[in-house]
Design a protein around this motif. Structure first.
Motif, PDB file in Angstrom:
ATOM      1  N   GLY A  23      -2.721 -12.514 -39.357  1.00  0.00           N
ATOM      2  CA  GLY A  23      -1.662 -12.618 -38.356  1.00  0.00           C
ATOM      3  C   GLY A  23      -1.115 -14.037 -38.258  1.00  0.00           C
ATOM      4  N   ILE A  24      -1.984 -15.001 -38.054  1.00  0.00           N
ATOM      5  CA  ILE A  24      -1.531 -16.390 -37.878  1.00  0.00           C
ATOM      6  C   ILE A  24      -1.131 -16.986 -39.239  1.00  0.00           C
ATOM      7  N   GLY A  25      -1.940 -16.745 -40.271  1.00  0.00           N
ATOM      8  CA  GLY A  25      -1.656 -17.312 -41.594  1.00  0.00           C
ATOM      9  C   GLY A  25      -0.310 -16.852 -42.139  1.00  0.00           C
ATOM     10  N   SER A  26      -0.029 -15.555 -42.047  1.00  0.00           N
ATOM     11  CA  SER A  26       1.235 -15.048 -42.610  1.00  0.00           C
ATOM     12  C   SER A  26       2.427 -15.563 -41.813  1.00  0.00           C
ATOM     13  N   ASP A  57     -11.493 -14.464 -54.333  1.00  0.00           N
ATOM     14  CA  ASP A  57     -12.608 -13.868 -53.590  1.00  0.00           C
ATOM     15  C   ASP A  57     -13.258 -15.036 -52.850  1.00  0.00           C
ATOM     16  N   MET A  58     -12.968 -15.112 -51.561  1.00  0.00           N
ATOM     17  CA  MET A  58     -13.253 -16.339 -50.810  1.00  0.00           C
ATOM     18  C   MET A  58     -14.748 -16.638 -50.658  1.00  0.00           C
ATOM     19  N   LEU A  59     -15.576 -15.590 -50.878  1.00  0.00           N
ATOM     20  CA  LEU A  59     -17.013 -15.822 -50.726  1.00  0.00           C
ATOM     21  C   LEU A  59     -17.729 -15.892 -52.072  1.00  0.00           C
ATOM     22  N   ASP A  60     -16.945 -16.016 -53.135  1.00  0.00           N
ATOM     23  CA  ASP A  60     -17.518 -16.148 -54.469  1.00  0.00           C
ATOM     24  C   ASP A  60     -17.150 -17.549 -54.979  1.00  0.00           C
ATOM     25  N   THR A  85      -8.446 -18.133 -42.441  1.00  0.00           N
ATOM     26  CA  THR A  85      -9.297 -16.935 -42.423  1.00  0.00           C
ATOM     27  C   THR A  85     -10.170 -16.939 -41.168  1.00  0.00           C
ATOM     28  N   GLY A  86     -10.637 -15.774 -40.781  1.00  0.00           N
ATOM     29  CA  GLY A  86     -11.539 -15.715 -39.628  1.00  0.00           C
ATOM     30  C   GLY A  86     -11.928 -14.284 -39.318  1.00  0.00           C
ATOM     31  N   LEU A  87     -13.045 -14.140 -38.617  1.00  0.00           N
ATOM     32  CA  LEU A  87     -13.561 -12.806 -38.269  1.00  0.00           C
ATOM     33  C   LEU A  87     -14.189 -12.847 -36.879  1.00  0.00           C
ATOM     34  N   TYR A 116     -18.822 -20.156 -43.974  1.00  0.00           N
ATOM     35  CA  TYR A 116     -19.047 -20.349 -45.421  1.00  0.00           C
ATOM     36  C   TYR A 116     -17.722 -20.523 -46.164  1.00  0.00           C
ATOM     37  N   ILE A 117     -16.704 -19.725 -45.825  1.00  0.00           N
ATOM     38  CA  ILE A 117     -15.420 -19.877 -46.529  1.00  0.00           C
ATOM     39  C   ILE A 117     -14.909 -21.313 -46.367  1.00  0.00           C
ATOM     40  N   PRO A 118     -14.865 -21.863 -45.137  1.00  0.00           N
ATOM     41  CA  PRO A 118     -14.433 -23.268 -45.018  1.00  0.00           C
ATOM     42  C   PRO A 118     -15.301 -24.258 -45.823  1.00  0.00           C
ATOM     43  N   LEU A 188      -8.085 -26.472 -35.762  1.00  0.00           N
ATOM     44  CA  LEU A 188      -6.967 -26.088 -34.895  1.00  0.00           C
ATOM     45  C   LEU A 188      -7.415 -24.956 -33.973  1.00  0.00           C
ATOM     46  N   HIS A 189      -7.017 -25.044 -32.711  1.00  0.00           N
ATOM     47  CA  HIS A 189      -7.237 -23.927 -31.779  1.00  0.00           C
ATOM     48  C   HIS A 189      -5.867 -23.374 -31.396  1.00  0.00           C
ATOM     49  N   PRO A 190      -5.611 -22.113 -31.748  1.00  0.00           N
ATOM     50  CA  PRO A 190      -4.252 -21.586 -31.547  1.00  0.00           C
ATOM     51  C   PRO A 190      -3.972 -21.023 -30.167  1.00  0.00           C
ATOM     52  N   GLY A 191      -4.967 -21.054 -29.238  1.00  0.00           N
ATOM     53  CA  GLY A 191      -4.810 -20.293 -27.999  1.00  0.00           C
ATOM     54  C   GLY A 191      -5.181 -18.850 -28.300  1.00  0.00           C
ATOM     55  N   THR A 192      -5.004 -17.970 -27.310  1.00  0.00           N
ATOM     56  CA  THR A 192      -5.280 -16.553 -27.572  1.00  0.00           C
ATOM     57  C   THR A 192      -4.001 -15.931 -28.121  1.00  0.00           C
ATOM     58  N   VAL A 193      -4.139 -15.302 -29.294  1.00  0.00           N
ATOM     59  CA  VAL A 193      -2.961 -14.833 -30.015  1.00  0.00           C
ATOM     60  C   VAL A 193      -3.111 -13.338 -30.307  1.00  0.00           C
ATOM     61  N   ASP A 194      -2.030 -12.626 -30.130  1.00  0.00           N
ATOM     62  CA  ASP A 194      -2.056 -11.184 -30.346  1.00  0.00           C
ATOM     63  C   ASP A 194      -2.084 -10.863 -31.846  1.00  0.00           C
ATOM     64  N   THR A 195      -3.276 -10.728 -32.391  1.00  0.00           N
ATOM     65  CA  THR A 195      -3.443 -10.367 -33.805  1.00  0.00           C
ATOM     66  C   THR A 195      -4.519  -9.282 -33.894  1.00  0.00           C
ATOM     67  N   GLN A 196      -4.747  -8.809 -35.096  1.00  0.00           N
ATOM     68  CA  GLN A 196      -5.775  -7.793 -35.319  1.00  0.00           C
ATOM     69  C   GLN A 196      -7.148  -8.303 -34.833  1.00  0.00           C
ATOM     70  N   LEU A 197      -7.375  -9.617 -34.997  1.00  0.00           N
ATOM     71  CA  LEU A 197      -8.667 -10.216 -34.628  1.00  0.00           C
ATOM     72  C   LEU A 197      -8.942 -10.112 -33.127  1.00  0.00           C
ATOM     73  N   SER A 198      -7.884 -10.303 -32.322  1.00  0.00           N
ATOM     74  CA  SER A 198      -8.086 -10.388 -30.869  1.00  0.00           C
ATOM     75  C   SER A 198      -7.762  -9.084 -30.149  1.00  0.00           C
ATOM     76  N   LYS A 199      -7.094  -8.167 -30.865  1.00  0.00           N
ATOM     77  CA  LYS A 199      -6.550  -6.955 -30.230  1.00  0.00           C
ATOM     78  C   LYS A 199      -7.527  -6.245 -29.273  1.00  0.00           C
TER      79      LYS A 199
HETATM   80  N1  LIG Z   1      -6.141 -14.571 -32.590  1.00  0.00           N
HETATM   81  C1  LIG Z   1      -6.702 -15.372 -31.708  1.00  0.00           C
HETATM   82  O1  LIG Z   1      -6.599 -15.171 -30.470  1.00  0.00           O
HETATM   83  C2  LIG Z   1      -7.479 -16.580 -32.159  1.00  0.00           C
HETATM   84  C3  LIG Z   1      -7.978 -17.461 -31.178  1.00  0.00           C
HETATM   85  C4  LIG Z   1      -8.712 -18.583 -31.597  1.00  0.00           C
HETATM   86  C5  LIG Z   1      -8.929 -18.806 -32.942  1.00  0.00           C
HETATM   87  N2  LIG Z   1      -8.436 -17.925 -33.868  1.00  0.00           N
HETATM   88  C6  LIG Z   1      -8.727 -18.186 -35.283  1.00  0.00           C
HETATM   89  O2  LIG Z   1      -7.532 -18.162 -36.032  1.00  0.00           O
HETATM   90  C7  LIG Z   1      -7.816 -17.719 -37.381  1.00  0.00           C
HETATM   91  C8  LIG Z   1      -6.810 -16.648 -37.781  1.00  0.00           C
HETATM   92  O3  LIG Z   1      -7.016 -15.527 -36.957  1.00  0.00           O
HETATM   93  P1  LIG Z   1      -5.958 -14.329 -36.819  1.00  0.00           P
HETATM   94  O4  LIG Z   1      -5.841 -14.085 -35.369  1.00  0.00           O
HETATM   95  O5  LIG Z   1      -4.764 -14.604 -37.635  1.00  0.00           O
HETATM   96  O6  LIG Z   1      -6.812 -13.133 -37.451  1.00  0.00           O
HETATM   97  P2  LIG Z   1      -6.408 -11.952 -38.452  1.00  0.00           P
HETATM   98  O7  LIG Z   1      -5.013 -11.531 -38.255  1.00  0.00           O
HETATM   99  O8  LIG Z   1      -7.489 -10.930 -38.295  1.00  0.00           O
HETATM  100  O9  LIG Z   1      -6.533 -12.651 -39.898  1.00  0.00           O
HETATM  101  C9  LIG Z   1      -7.803 -12.934 -40.424  1.00  0.00           C
HETATM  102  C10 LIG Z   1      -7.674 -13.486 -41.836  1.00  0.00           C
HETATM  103  O10 LIG Z   1      -9.004 -13.694 -42.327  1.00  0.00           O
HETATM  104  C11 LIG Z   1      -9.163 -12.985 -43.556  1.00  0.00           C
HETATM  105  N3  LIG Z   1     -10.511 -12.460 -43.714  1.00  0.00           N
HETATM  106  C12 LIG Z   1     -11.220 -11.702 -42.862  1.00  0.00           C
HETATM  107  N4  LIG Z   1     -12.406 -11.361 -43.411  1.00  0.00           N
HETATM  108  C13 LIG Z   1     -12.427 -11.914 -44.651  1.00  0.00           C
HETATM  109  C14 LIG Z   1     -13.370 -11.924 -45.712  1.00  0.00           C
HETATM  110  N5  LIG Z   1     -14.535 -11.283 -45.642  1.00  0.00           N
HETATM  111  N6  LIG Z   1     -13.047 -12.583 -46.835  1.00  0.00           N
HETATM  112  C15 LIG Z   1     -11.862 -13.240 -46.940  1.00  0.00           C
HETATM  113  N7  LIG Z   1     -10.928 -13.262 -45.973  1.00  0.00           N
HETATM  114  C16 LIG Z   1     -11.214 -12.606 -44.842  1.00  0.00           C
HETATM  115  C17 LIG Z   1      -8.180 -11.827 -43.471  1.00  0.00           C
HETATM  116  O11 LIG Z   1      -7.931 -11.339 -44.771  1.00  0.00           O
HETATM  117  P3  LIG Z   1      -7.505  -9.800 -45.014  1.00  0.00           P
HETATM  118  O12 LIG Z   1      -6.070  -9.697 -44.536  1.00  0.00           O
HETATM  119  O13 LIG Z   1      -7.670  -9.631 -46.472  1.00  0.00           O
HETATM  120  O14 LIG Z   1      -8.430  -8.960 -44.185  1.00  0.00           O
HETATM  121  C18 LIG Z   1      -6.994 -12.523 -42.820  1.00  0.00           C
HETATM  122  O15 LIG Z   1      -6.276 -13.254 -43.782  1.00  0.00           O
HETATM  123  C19 LIG Z   1      -9.276 -17.290 -37.375  1.00  0.00           C
HETATM  124  O16 LIG Z   1     -10.075 -18.333 -37.887  1.00  0.00           O
HETATM  125  C20 LIG Z   1      -9.596 -17.096 -35.903  1.00  0.00           C
HETATM  126  O17 LIG Z   1     -10.963 -17.292 -35.613  1.00  0.00           O
HETATM  127  C21 LIG Z   1      -7.706 -16.828 -33.517  1.00  0.00           C
END
Ligand SMILES: NC(=O)c1ccc[n+]([C@@H]2O[C@H](COP(=O)([O-])OP(=O)(O)OC[C@H]3O[C@@H](n4cnc5c(N)ncnc54)[C@H](OP(=O)(O)O)[C@@H]3O)[C@@H](O)[C@H]2O)c1
Length: 245
Positions: A23-26, A57-60, A85-87, A116-118, A188-199
């Motif tokens: 969500g944030i990266g794209s 392959d980010m973990l290889d 990246t993040g989970l 580990y990825i970082p 970087l801390h992006p705040g709380t962002v509406d993405t798949q991660l936080s949904k």
């Molecule tokens: N959203 C928030 O509220 C929030 C708040 C604070 C910090 N952050 C941080 O911001 C960053 C971006 O988050 P986002 O909200 O954009 O999340 P997101 O939309 O879920 O994107 C997560 C990214 O991480 C990749 N990823 C997940 N598991 C992976 C794995 N096993 N191997 C390689 N890549 C993997 C995903 O790749 P795929 O597309 O291939 O799955 C995707 O590119 C994260 O580090 C998160 O902790 C987010």
């Protein structure tokens, strides 16, 4: 080449975005591309959706090394590396509400992606940062990784993975201050962002702004534009302010 005095550091820059499918990266990728016609945006993902993207392959370790080498061969050095990246949750697991929910499979998966990825990105992408002018290597961290700011508890794995990431950032910034004085390394801390991660969690957040991806990307680009060498090693939030460790 970037000039940090310039308030558009992305102009003419070679920028690698790792996790450009997220969500944030794209969204950062889209906005940075729109800022300037002369910059080069290198999107790195684990599964390509566009021909121009690099697959990694980010973990290889072998795959990360190979991708960095391909980029070095094609573009030479990089001006900006952003790891986005993040989970937070998986199909089977959500962040722990209590220590009773600690589970090693979840802990391991969260650490692999958030920490580990970082580590691998540091090892293989820090060496291709340009040495001739300023450069930035930035990692998406989170305020939840701050020990002094932890007032609520819970979310053991995610918090700890980001705290460990913050230590990596600080340590890398120290080494770069000797080996590449022009490099700036930040979280970087992006705040709380509406993405798949936080949904799953954003509905429960009251009295707190939830940013759209577009708002978050705009704020982060602005924060990166205002960064300078005194920020290296710090975690910078969406307002451009340092988050305490
Ligand atoms: N959203 C928030 O509220 C929030 C708040 C604070 C910090 N952050 C941080 O911001 C960053 C971006 O988050 P986002 O909200 O954009 O999340 P997101 O939309 O879920 O994107 C997560 C990214 O991480 C990749 N990823 C997940 N598991 C992976 C794995 N096993 N191997 C390689 N890549 C993997 C995903 O790749 P795929 O597309 O291939 O799955 C995707 O590119 C994260 O580090 C998160 O902790 C987010």
């Amino acid at each position: 080449m970037i000039n940090i005095e310039n308030k558009n550091i992305f102009s003419k820059a070679k920028v690698a975005i790792i996790g450009a499918s997220g969500g944030i990266g794209s969204t950062i990728s889209k906005q940075v591309r729109a800022l300037d016609r002369e910059n080069i945006i290198i999107e790195i993902v684990r599964q390509k959706s566009k021909k121009s993207q690099f697959e990694m392959d980010m973990l290889d370790e072998h795959s990360v090394a190979k991708c960095a080498e391909e980029i070095r061969n094609k573009y030479g050095s990089l001006d900006i590396v952003l790891n986005t990246t993040g989970l937070l949750h998986t199909k089977n697991y959500s962040p722990e509400r209590t220590f009773r929910e600690i589970n090693l499979d979840y802990l391991q998966e969260v650490f692999q992606v958030n920490t580990y990825i970082p580590f691998l990105v540091s090892k293989y992408f820090a060496p291709i940062l340009t040495k001739e002018s300023a450069s930035i290597i930035a990692f998406m961290s989170a305020r939840l990784g701050s020990i002094s700011d932890n007032k609520l508890g819970g979310w053991y794995s995610y918090r700890s993975s980001k705290t460990a990431l913050n230590m990596l950032i600080k340590t890398l910034s120290i080494e770069l201050s000797y080996s590449n004085k022009n490099a700036i390394c930040v979280g970087l801390h992006p705040g709380t962002v509406d993405t798949q991660l936080s949904k799953p969690f954003t509905q429960k957040i009251k009295n707190k702004k939830v940013f759209t991806k577009e708002e978050a990307a705009e704020y982060l680009i602005k924060a990166l534009n205002n960064i300078d060498h005194k920020d290296t090693g710090n975690i910078i939030d969406w307002r451009g302010e340092a988050v305490p460790y």
